[in-house]
Design an enzyme around this catalytic site. Structure first.
Site, mmCIF file in Angstrom:
data_model
loop_
_atom_site.group_PDB
_atom_site.id
_atom_site.type_symbol
_atom_site.label_atom_id
_atom_site.label_comp_id
_atom_site.label_asym_id
_atom_site.label_seq_id
_atom_site.Cartn_x
_atom_site.Cartn_y
_atom_site.Cartn_z
ATOM 1 N N SER A 1 19.639 59.751 34.993
ATOM 2 C CA SER A 1 18.604 60.162 35.954
ATOM 3 C C SER A 1 18.651 61.627 36.364
ATOM 4 C CB SER A 1 18.696 59.293 37.217
ATOM 5 O OG SER A 1 18.162 58.011 36.960
ATOM 6 N N LYS B 1 15.424 63.504 35.983
ATOM 7 C CA LYS B 1 14.362 63.578 36.989
ATOM 8 C C LYS B 1 14.160 64.987 37.537
ATOM 9 C CE LYS B 1 14.570 58.730 38.504
ATOM 10 N NZ LYS B 1 15.710 58.101 37.814
ATOM 11 N N SER C 1 16.435 57.987 43.671
ATOM 12 C CA SER C 1 16.332 57.979 42.203
ATOM 13 C C SER C 1 15.439 56.853 41.694
ATOM 14 C CB SER C 1 17.730 57.868 41.562
ATOM 15 O OG SER C 1 17.704 58.255 40.216
ATOM 16 N N LYS D 1 20.989 66.201 41.950
ATOM 17 C CA LYS D 1 20.516 64.928 41.395
ATOM 18 C C LYS D 1 21.604 64.189 40.626
ATOM 19 C CE LYS D 1 17.666 61.731 40.724
ATOM 20 N NZ LYS D 1 18.855 60.847 40.797
#
Length: 323
Positions: free
Chosen positions: A83, A86, A141, A252
């Site tokens: 993730s 992202k 997320s 992130k």
């Protein structure tokens, strides 16, 4: 009066020269991070005798005032980014949309998320702003938020993946390929610590990404009796956990079984700020969060061994003497 005027002029010149010097230096070294052969060789020589106690398969640490690589381990090895992907989706959303743009959630946006992947419980037919979707994309997320933004922008996941790959190449990534906006596992969805660092550096150009990723909680309006309160997946930011790191301020996280634990993280102490990328850390246990441990090790190494040095042009002193 003349002395006061001189002090004022000195102050103005100092700020002007400082800004130029730092901007120029950062630009030059960002190009080095993007990989000239000499810089790669130099980085290897600087770190060949340095071994930190790290659990992750691949990592990189960058000092942000110069974009200089402070440490790396297998930074060019192909890995799954999970993730952390992202961040690239957020970059494209900000380039293609306004925060106030609205997105009507469709079945296509929510039906493609495999079981077991995090969602924000987006409901078909509801309308959300791009800003709301970015918040649930980056904080808890939410994979459905990534798909919603991608289909809103490009009409299909395939078209958005093409957009992602074009943008990655523009940023300077040389060993990455993205197949979806959220990092859902795919053997053809891969990157490297170095490429993810470049994406992280690019994301920092957008203050809203830093602002959102520093939050520890966010809520969407309750819908169909579903209460949607979310917490950050970045435990470095959570002061009530043992993994808290007081200097951390973004960005992130990511995790899938094939990818392991991943993060693109930032931390600031006094006037020093670093970006770290961790890919392929072991899954956390009750005893230790290996990803967070590696982040702390890298950041502490950076804060302990680096200092900001400002060199002023000799012309400044000549101007001063001529006043």
């Amino acid at each position: 009066m003349k002395f006061k005027n001189k002090l004022l002029i000195i102050h103005i010149l100092f700020i002007f020269i400082l800004n130029i010097s730092i901007t120029s230096l950062a630009t030059t070294l960002e190009n080095n991070v993007q990989s000239t052969p000499n810089s790669t060789e130099q980085i290897s020589k600087e770190n060949e005798n340095l071994e930190l106690n790290l659990y992750s398969k691949s990592c990189i640490l960058i000092e942000l005032s110069t974009n200089r690589v402070a440490y790396e381990k297998n930074a060019n090895e192909k890995m799954y980014p999970a993730s952390t992907t992202k961040l690239l989706t957020a970059i494209l959303a900000l380039e293609k949309c306004k925060l106030t743009d609205t997105v009507v959630i469709t079945n296509e946006m929510v039906s493609q998320i495999p079981n077991g992947y995090t969602t924000a419980y987006l409901q078909v037919g509801e309308t959300l702003t791009v800003e709301q979707l970015l918040n649930v994309l980056l904080i808890p997320s939410a994979n459905d938020a990534g798909y919603a933004l991608a289909i809103h922008i490009s009409s299909s996941i395939e078209n958005f993946a093409n957009l992602m790959n074009s943008k990655a190449k523009e940023i300077g990534c040389t060993n990455s390929n993205f197949t979806n906006p959220s990092g859902i596992h795919n053997e053809n969805h891969y990157s490297t610590s170095k490429d993810m660092a470049l994406i992280g550096l690019y994301a920092l150009k957008y203050p809203i990404i830093s602002e959102i990723s520093a939050k520890t909680a966010y809520s969407l309006p309750t819908i169909n009796k579903i209460v949607r309160n979310f917490e950050t997946t970045n435990t470095l930011l959570k002061s009530n956990t043992k993994n808290y790191y007081e200097y951390a301020n973004g960005l992130k996280t990511g995790f899938t079984q094939p990818a392991g634990s991943c993060i693109v993280a930032t931390a600031k102490k006094d006037n020093m700020e670093f970006l770290a990328v961790i890919l392929g850390a072991p899954e956390p246990t009750n005893e230790i969060n290996y990803r967070d441990s590696d982040c702390k090790t890298l950041f502490e190494y950076g804060f302990t061994n680096y200092e900001t040095i400002i060199k002023l042009d000799k012309k400044f002193f000549k101007i001063f003497n001529d006043l």
